[in-house]
Design a protein around this motif. Structure first.
Motif, PDB file in Angstrom:
ATOM      1  N   ASN A   1       0.818  -1.204   0.000  1.00 40.93           N
ATOM      2  CA  ASN A   1       0.000   0.000   0.000  1.00 40.93           C
ATOM      3  C   ASN A   1       0.856   1.259   0.000  1.00 40.93           C
ATOM      4  OD1 ASN A   1      -2.950  -0.233  -0.061  1.00 40.93           O
ATOM      5  ND2 ASN A   1      -2.582  -1.751   1.527  1.00 40.93           N
ATOM      6  N   LEU A   2       2.080   1.131   0.487  1.00 38.91           N
ATOM      7  CA  LEU A   2       3.014   2.262   0.399  1.00 38.91           C
ATOM      8  C   LEU A   2       3.287   2.571  -1.075  1.00 38.91           C
ATOM      9  CD1 LEU A   2       5.147   4.163   1.656  1.00 38.91           C
ATOM     10  CD2 LEU A   2       6.741   2.273   1.477  1.00 38.91           C
ATOM     11  N   LEU A   3       3.459   1.495  -1.843  1.00 37.53           N
ATOM     12  CA  LEU A   3       3.755   1.643  -3.261  1.00 37.53           C
ATOM     13  C   LEU A   3       2.597   2.312  -4.003  1.00 37.53           C
ATOM     14  CD1 LEU A   3       6.154   0.744  -4.966  1.00 37.53           C
ATOM     15  CD2 LEU A   3       4.948  -1.386  -5.435  1.00 37.53           C
ATOM     16  N   LEU A   4       1.398   2.122  -3.476  1.00 41.44           N
ATOM     17  CA  LEU A   4       0.187   2.613  -4.137  1.00 41.44           C
ATOM     18  C   LEU A   4       0.302   4.097  -4.511  1.00 41.44           C
ATOM     19  CD1 LEU A   4      -2.608   1.245  -4.680  1.00 41.44           C
ATOM     20  CD2 LEU A   4      -3.425   2.452  -2.688  1.00 41.44           C
ATOM     21  N   SER A   5       0.711   4.928  -3.557  1.00 40.75           N
ATOM     22  CA  SER A   5       0.725   6.359  -3.862  1.00 40.75           C
ATOM     23  C   SER A   5       2.127   6.857  -4.177  1.00 40.75           C
ATOM     24  CB  SER A   5       0.150   7.152  -2.687  1.00 40.75           C
ATOM     25  OG  SER A   5       1.080   7.195  -1.636  1.00 40.75           O
ATOM     26  N   ARG A   6       3.129   5.978  -4.062  1.00 47.65           N
ATOM     27  CA  ARG A   6       4.490   6.502  -4.198  1.00 47.65           C
ATOM     28  C   ARG A   6       5.319   5.797  -5.256  1.00 47.65           C
ATOM     29  NH1 ARG A   6       6.746   7.657   1.706  1.00 47.65           N
ATOM     30  NH2 ARG A   6       8.556   8.121   0.431  1.00 47.65           N
ATOM     31  N   HIS A   7       4.661   4.991  -6.109  1.00 47.02           N
ATOM     32  CA  HIS A   7       5.433   4.258  -7.118  1.00 47.02           C
ATOM     33  C   HIS A   7       6.065   5.193  -8.131  1.00 47.02           C
ATOM     34  CE1 HIS A   7       2.178   4.744 -10.112  1.00 47.02           C
ATOM     35  NE2 HIS A   7       1.410   4.712  -9.060  1.00 47.02           N
ATOM     36  N   ALA A   8       5.445   6.377  -8.329  1.00 45.88           N
ATOM     37  CA  ALA A   8       6.004   7.297  -9.323  1.00 45.88           C
ATOM     38  C   ALA A   8       6.950   8.311  -8.674  1.00 45.88           C
ATOM     39  CB  ALA A   8       4.874   8.025 -10.049  1.00 45.88           C
ATOM     40  N   THR A   9       6.524   8.873  -7.523  1.00 46.43           N
ATOM     41  CA  THR A   9       7.340   9.921  -6.922  1.00 46.43           C
ATOM     42  C   THR A   9       8.650   9.372  -6.368  1.00 46.43           C
ATOM     43  OG1 THR A   9       6.099   9.595  -4.897  1.00 46.43           O
ATOM     44  CG2 THR A   9       5.426  11.413  -6.292  1.00 46.43           C
ATOM     45  N   ASP A  10       8.626   8.139  -5.889  1.00 41.61           N
ATOM     46  CA  ASP A  10       9.852   7.545  -5.356  1.00 41.61           C
ATOM     47  C   ASP A  10      10.270   6.383  -6.245  1.00 41.61           C
ATOM     48  OD1 ASP A  10      10.047   8.601  -2.192  1.00 41.61           O
ATOM     49  OD2 ASP A  10       8.081   8.703  -3.140  1.00 41.61           O
ATOM     50  N   GLY A  11      10.050   6.558  -7.552  1.00 37.01           N
ATOM     51  CA  GLY A  11      10.289   5.479  -8.498  1.00 37.01           C
ATOM     52  C   GLY A  11      11.670   4.875  -8.388  1.00 37.01           C
ATOM     53  N   LYS A  12      12.667   5.731  -8.207  1.00 41.07           N
ATOM     54  CA  LYS A  12      14.038   5.209  -8.201  1.00 41.07           C
ATOM     55  C   LYS A  12      14.307   4.370  -6.958  1.00 41.07           C
ATOM     56  CE  LYS A  12      16.307   8.509 -11.179  1.00 41.07           C
ATOM     57  NZ  LYS A  12      15.960   9.924 -11.039  1.00 41.07           N
ATOM     58  N   VAL A  13      13.665   4.760  -5.836  1.00 39.29           N
ATOM     59  CA  VAL A  13      13.941   4.059  -4.586  1.00 39.29           C
ATOM     60  C   VAL A  13      13.203   2.722  -4.542  1.00 39.29           C
ATOM     61  CG1 VAL A  13      13.894   4.264  -2.081  1.00 39.29           C
ATOM     62  CG2 VAL A  13      14.111   6.310  -3.500  1.00 39.29           C
ATOM     63  N   PHE A  14      11.970   2.730  -5.026  1.00 35.63           N
ATOM     64  CA  PHE A  14      11.125   1.552  -4.820  1.00 35.63           C
ATOM     65  C   PHE A  14      11.036   0.626  -6.032  1.00 35.63           C
ATOM     66  CE2 PHE A  14       8.685   4.435  -1.731  1.00 35.63           C
ATOM     67  CZ  PHE A  14       9.543   4.085  -0.697  1.00 35.63           C
ATOM     68  N   VAL A  15      11.356   1.156  -7.212  1.00 28.79           N
ATOM     69  CA  VAL A  15      11.223   0.332  -8.406  1.00 28.79           C
ATOM     70  C   VAL A  15      12.570   0.295  -9.114  1.00 28.79           C
ATOM     71  CG1 VAL A  15       9.949  -0.040 -10.531  1.00 28.79           C
ATOM     72  CG2 VAL A  15       8.824   1.069  -8.611  1.00 28.79           C
ATOM     73  N   GLY A  16      13.065  -0.914  -9.363  1.00 28.19           N
ATOM     74  CA  GLY A  16      14.383  -1.053  -9.962  1.00 28.19           C
ATOM     75  C   GLY A  16      14.302  -1.197 -11.467  1.00 28.19           C
ATOM     76  N   ALA A  17      15.378  -1.705 -12.038  1.00 26.58           N
ATOM     77  CA  ALA A  17      15.464  -1.832 -13.480  1.00 26.58           C
ATOM     78  C   ALA A  17      14.381  -2.757 -14.001  1.00 26.58           C
ATOM     79  CB  ALA A  17      16.845  -2.375 -13.842  1.00 26.58           C
ATOM     80  N   GLY A  18      13.802  -2.405 -15.133  1.00 23.86           N
ATOM     81  CA  GLY A  18      12.817  -3.257 -15.779  1.00 23.86           C
ATOM     82  C   GLY A  18      11.498  -3.343 -15.059  1.00 23.86           C
ATOM     83  N   GLY A  19      11.248  -2.396 -14.154  1.00 27.32           N
ATOM     84  CA  GLY A  19       9.954  -2.397 -13.478  1.00 27.32           C
ATOM     85  C   GLY A  19       9.848  -3.399 -12.347  1.00 27.32           C
ATOM     86  N   MET A  20      10.982  -3.891 -11.845  1.00 24.35           N
ATOM     87  CA  MET A  20      10.941  -4.823 -10.719  1.00 24.35           C
ATOM     88  C   MET A  20      10.771  -4.031  -9.423  1.00 24.35           C
ATOM     89  SD  MET A  20      11.391  -7.791 -12.166  1.00 24.35           S
ATOM     90  CE  MET A  20      12.082  -9.026 -11.088  1.00 24.35           C
ATOM     91  N   VAL A  21       9.852  -4.460  -8.589  1.00 23.20           N
ATOM     92  CA  VAL A  21       9.626  -3.784  -7.310  1.00 23.20           C
ATOM     93  C   VAL A  21      10.700  -4.210  -6.325  1.00 23.20           C
ATOM     94  CG1 VAL A  21       8.055  -3.613  -5.354  1.00 23.20           C
ATOM     95  CG2 VAL A  21       7.160  -3.606  -7.678  1.00 23.20           C
ATOM     96  N   LYS A  22      11.300  -3.211  -5.662  1.00 27.20           N
ATOM     97  CA  LYS A  22      12.312  -3.545  -4.646  1.00 27.20           C
ATOM     98  C   LYS A  22      11.605  -3.805  -3.336  1.00 27.20           C
ATOM     99  CE  LYS A  22      15.972  -0.737  -6.685  1.00 27.20           C
ATOM    100  NZ  LYS A  22      16.690   0.532  -6.546  1.00 27.20           N
ATOM    101  N   SER A  23      11.326  -5.071  -3.074  1.00 25.01           N
ATOM    102  CA  SER A  23      10.483  -5.380  -1.914  1.00 25.01           C
ATOM    103  C   SER A  23      11.187  -5.032  -0.599  1.00 25.01           C
ATOM    104  CB  SER A  23      10.035  -6.838  -1.948  1.00 25.01           C
ATOM    105  OG  SER A  23      11.127  -7.667  -2.217  1.00 25.01           O
ATOM    106  N   ASP A  24      12.513  -5.151  -0.572  1.00 28.73           N
ATOM    107  CA  ASP A  24      13.237  -4.773   0.659  1.00 28.73           C
ATOM    108  C   ASP A  24      13.053  -3.290   0.951  1.00 28.73           C
ATOM    109  OD1 ASP A  24      14.052  -7.311   0.744  1.00 28.73           O
ATOM    110  OD2 ASP A  24      16.138  -6.936   0.125  1.00 28.73           O
ATOM    111  N   ALA A  25      13.139  -2.473  -0.097  1.00 26.82           N
ATOM    112  CA  ALA A  25      13.057  -1.023   0.091  1.00 26.82           C
ATOM    113  C   ALA A  25      11.667  -0.612   0.551  1.00 26.82           C
ATOM    114  CB  ALA A  25      13.414  -0.305  -1.215  1.00 26.82           C
ATOM    115  N   ILE A  26      10.620  -1.192  -0.048  1.00 30.88           N
ATOM    116  CA  ILE A  26       9.280  -0.775   0.385  1.00 30.88           C
ATOM    117  C   ILE A  26       8.997  -1.304   1.784  1.00 30.88           C
ATOM    118  CG2 ILE A  26       8.231  -0.420  -1.893  1.00 30.88           C
ATOM    119  CD1 ILE A  26       6.882  -3.108  -1.643  1.00 30.88           C
TER     120      ILE A  26
END
Lengths: 521, 370
Positions: free
Chosen positions: A361-386
């Motif tokens: 749910n954190l990713l829900l509103s922040r996938h774009a604004t914190d894209g670099k922190v939470f989403v890695g190369a190729g659209g993989m979600v960084k589960s550790d970071a979230i």
């Protein structure tokens, strides 16, 4: 069957317990309601009030405990049986069909086959005799929330109940409408009817209730006479300790501060037959200030929030400006990228996906604004970071939960709200728009949320708060505007605002008048 | 009057969620035993022929893989749609269009040979399936039509279009008027994996790769998160800034592409030419596969193998016992019925309401409102 000795009690509850899984929502509740009294059921949200009354009304089955009605032990298995006994209920969330008339709605629930014209005549007579005038032929969709509540109350009274349960009835009323409701309740009491009045508003409980039962975490913590208590002593019983007070340092030099959120001639046609159009709304929120928007529910606040957040973008790009740039044509993601953050009214299903973990749910509103922190190369979600970020927010906002990363639906309303507000604050947004920030949140958490909103503003952000809770708006706002029927009044500086002035605007006194009065003063 | 009512359970049991496909399978076996007994066949013998004999030799395992490959490929694509709450029922049509568009290369350019042919055919197959799936997607996004109806109706359009092609413009001129195209040239044939032991072709490998890739997409990637959010709480998805219309196209075209790939793999692998009928209902059976696999791509691999077995078993009982091979459809139907039944009972319990009890005014809410 054991009979109760004390004949004066209409309703007596002994040791009523209800558990949901591991959560004990009601834990050995004892409660007596005498004939002809207004009895308050006080408690914060999540204290077990709603669960208790649902058991009394037969929509939930208790795990254990006994209910006595006029001294007879009864098992209330369904609402129909409760009605037969003489228990009526007015729910917090109305169950009315908007496309039907008031009389048709009443006929549906009576279920006795009498013709609608008879019902309409009875309803009209009853409504006038109790000072709640109602036109039975009017379409529910056209009625205000206060009028809809009247239908619910009349519907309940038509069944000639002995006990009327009212769940947070004033949460949708203006102060003036609430006064009128209180007169009706006093009238009902004088006729010997009993009322179980559920609320967390201490002033009104002190004003109209004869006795109070206070619940905390599913347990009865005390019975008292609210008239002999002070608001703060009642609050202490409810919360368990002193409620922290919100500190609002005066905002200085705001008139010259940079406007961060500007709304210019924002209009919107109604999207559905029952939604409210927005009419030429103008508002400026400057860096460092908190602006509150008061109003009775259903006057366009939801539509306004959707338009400002960009869930529904505008045709006119200049109608919403964020940090000096046009944002009207942008989506919610585009507006977030400009530094804005949003907290919607509905927590489950809008602000959060119920069946997803908090980290997701954190990713829900922040996938774009914190894209670099939470989403890695190729659209993989960084589960550790979230996961780490979610834990950080949980800690900062003191979110209480049963598992390290539970599903959103597993949290209580207040704790989920803390998480959702914390999720946005964690970004340090320069514009924050919040709809009902502390709806159903316990007092301690509400104070915490309010304080963080004030601090966010004092650190240089613009904060816009839409709320039905006037106390809250007076506590945190630097100026209060009122929304009525899709129009927004000019903001009243907090020094000039009074409950009465705001209440009049909420009731539909012409916004222009207030504006005019303000300019001449 | 007694009546039944479904009451939502406060919690679903994790144990039974995991066991549900197995319980459904067991119930299917029980119901199947009754069916065989009524047909006058010893159920044990019938099951021996239906479920054991078709997989008792290595070449038969190859046949199983041939049948399972399209089911898995399509089922994996459909799982993405269904997770997004988008109801694509038209995979059968997308399968056929994939077969047609992919076959256009060997049929229209029979002289074109070499290593490029096959990859191009597969690509065309995927494009054909995706493009055909884009039709119901467009109708839903633009006009809010019900995609269940449009995608289903387009299946019949595809079937008749294929029928017309192989009887008309694409008919083999030297084929004695049989309704079929020319045999594909060798470079247009999907190679077999292990020709020494059986017929299984690369289609099965495609299916496994697709299952793993879609599993990664759904569980590890932002796009999969978007699918799950929009499927489970569309309002929250809109708040997140995810576009519902974009998702309709994405889900439809992804599943269409996978169904198209299955179609061209089937035509160029197992059949070798276009015929009036190229699928024994794979596109519909794959719906069962998707649900039996709990919409999890890895579960779908297992479910695809089970459903492939029902096809083989149906053929086996027909030849050995003289029972119509429609019995395979019956088994597939029962399996879906029991899977959906088990799933319902995981989320709800049945409550018997005695007579004279008045109606519940509102369903009990489990948590306090908001």
């Amino acid at each position: 069957m054991s009979a109760n000795q004390d004949g004066a009690n209409l309703l007596e509850v002994r040791g009523l317990t209800k558990t949901f899984g591991t959560l004990t929502a009601c834990d050995h509740i004892d409660l007596n309601v005498a004939k002809g009294e207004i009895h308050a059921l006080l408690g914060e949200n999540g204290a077990g009030k709603s669960t208790l009354v649902k058991m009394l009304f037969g929509t939930l089955e208790p795990n254990s405990g006994e209910i006595f009605w006029n001294g007879q032990a009864v098992t209330i298995t369904n609402p129909g049986f409760a009605k037969k006994l003489g228990i009526g209920m007015v729910f917090q969330h109305f169950s009315l069909f908007e496309a039907l008339t008031a009389a048709e709605n009443i006929a549906l629930s009576l279920d006795d086959g009498s013709p609608i014209s008879t019902i309409a005549a009875k309803a009209r007579a009853l409504s006038y005799s109790y000072g709640l005038p109602l036109d039975p032929q009017s379409l529910v969709g056209d009625l205000s929330v206060g009028e809809r509540q009247r239908i619910e109350i009349i519907r309940c009274l038509l069944q000639t109940p002995q006990l009327i349960i009212l769940d947070e009835p004033t949460s949708v009323l203006t102060p003036q409408e609430a006064d009128k409701l209180f007169e009706t309740l006093e009238r009902l009491r004088s006729e010997g009817k009993s009322i179980l009045y559920i609320s967390h508003r201490l002033e009104e409980v002190k004003r109209i209730c004869d006795r109070a039962t206070v619940l905390r975490h599913g347990k009865v913590v005390g019975h008292c006479n609210p008239r002999k208590e002070t608001a703060s002593s009642l609050a202490r019983m409810m919360v368990g300790n002193d409620v922290p007070t919100v500190v609002r340092a005066p905002a200085e030099g705001i008139e010259t501060a940079q406007p961060l959120l500007e709304i210019r001639a924002l209009s919107r046609k109604p999207a559905t037959p029952f939604s409210i159009p927005l009419r030429n709304i103008n508002l400026t929120v400057r860096a460092g200030e908190v602006i509150g928007i008061a109003g009775v529910a259903g006057n366009g606040q939801g539509e306004f929030f959707e338009s400002v957040s960009g869930e529904v973008p505008q045709q006119d790009a200049a109608s919403v400006r964020i940090r000096g740039k046009d944002a009207g044509g942008l989506s919610i993601t585009g507006r977030r990228l400009m530094g804005a953050a949003f907290v919607p009214e509905e927590r489950l299903g809008h602000g959060a996906a119920p069946r997803m973990k908090l980290s997701e749910n954190l990713l829900l509103s922040r996938h774009a604004t914190d894209g670099k922190v939470f989403v890695g190369a190729g659209g993989m979600v960084k589960s550790d970071a979230i996961y780490a970020a979610a834990q950080r927010i949980i800690k900062a906002m003191d979110v209480r939960k049963s598992a390290p990363d539970p599903e959103a639906a597993a949290l209580s309303g207040g704790n989920l709200q803390k998480f959702i507000v914390g999720r946005e604050l964690d970004r340090r947004p320069s514009v924050m728009v919040v709809n009902q920030p502390t709806w159903g949140v316990d007092a301690g958490a509400a104070a915490h949320i309010r304080q963080t909103l004030i601090e966010l503003a004092r650190c240089g952000s613009a904060v816009l708060v839409i709320s039905q809770d006037l106390d809250e708006l007076f506590e945190i706002s630097d100026a209060i505007a009122v929304m009525h029927n899709g129009e927004l009044s000019k903001p009243l500086p907090i020094a000039e605002a009074t409950f009465e002035k705001i209440g009049l605007l909420m009731g539909g006194a012409e916004p222009g008048h207030a504006e005019h009065a303000l300019e001449t003063s | 009057m007694m009546r039944l009512e479904l009451v939502k359970r406060p919690q679903r049991s994790m144990l039974f969620s995991a066991l549900s496909p197995f319980i459904a399978f067991a119930l299917t076996i029980v119901a199947g035993a009754i069916l065989f007994a009524l047909l006058g066949v010893n159920p044990l013998k019938a099951f021996q022929i239906y479920f054991i004999e078709p997989v008792s030799q290595v070449w038969q395992l190859h046949e199983l893989a041939i049948k399972a490959a399209p089911l898995i490929l399509i089922g994996v694509g459909l799982s993405v749609c269904y997770r997004a709450n988008i109801w694509n029922i038209g995979a059968e049509g997308q399968f056929i269009l994939g077969g047609i568009v992919g076959s256009s290369i060997p049929v229209l350019f029979p002289q074109f040979e070499g290593p490029l042919v096959l990859p191009l055919m597969l690509l065309f197959g995927m494009i054909g399936g995706a493009a055909y799936a884009a039709i119901p997607a467009l109708l839903k996004a633009r006009f809010n039509t019900n995609e269940i109806l449009t995608s289903l109706m387009l299946v019949y359009v595809a079937q008749l279009f294929l029928d017309w092609l192989v009887r008309g413009p694409w008919r083999d001129p030297k084929g004695f008027n049989f309704p079929q195209t020319i045999q594909f040239n060798d470079s247009a044939i999907l190679p077999e994996l292990m020709p020494a032991s059986g017929r299984a072709n690369w289609g099965f490998v495609f299916a496994l790769v697709a299952a793993v890739l879609v599993w990664i997409l759904m569980s590890r990637m932002l796009k999969g998160f978007e699918v799950r959010v929009l499927g489970s709480s569309p309002r929250a998805g809109r708040f997140a800034g995810f576009g519902i219309n974009r998702m309709v196209f994405f889900a439809f075209m992804l599943s269409g592409a996978l169904a198209g790939l299955a179609g061209i793999s089937e035509v160029s692998g197992a059949i070798g030419q276009l015929q009036p009928v190229i699928s024994p209902g794979y596109g519909f059976t794959a719906i069962i596969v998707a649900f039996l696999g709990r919409l999890n791509p890895l579960g779908i691999v297992a479910a695809g193998l089970v459903l492939a077995l029902t096809y083989l078993g149906g053929e086996a009982v027909q030849s050995a016992l003289g029972i119509s091979d429609k019995v395979a459809r019956v088994f597939q139907g029962m399996l879906l019925f029991f899977v959906l039944g088990c799933d319902t009972l995981i989320h709800y319990r049945i409550r018997l309401i005695g007579f004279a009890a008045p109606k519940l005014e509102s369903a009990p809410k489990l948590e306090e409102a908001r």
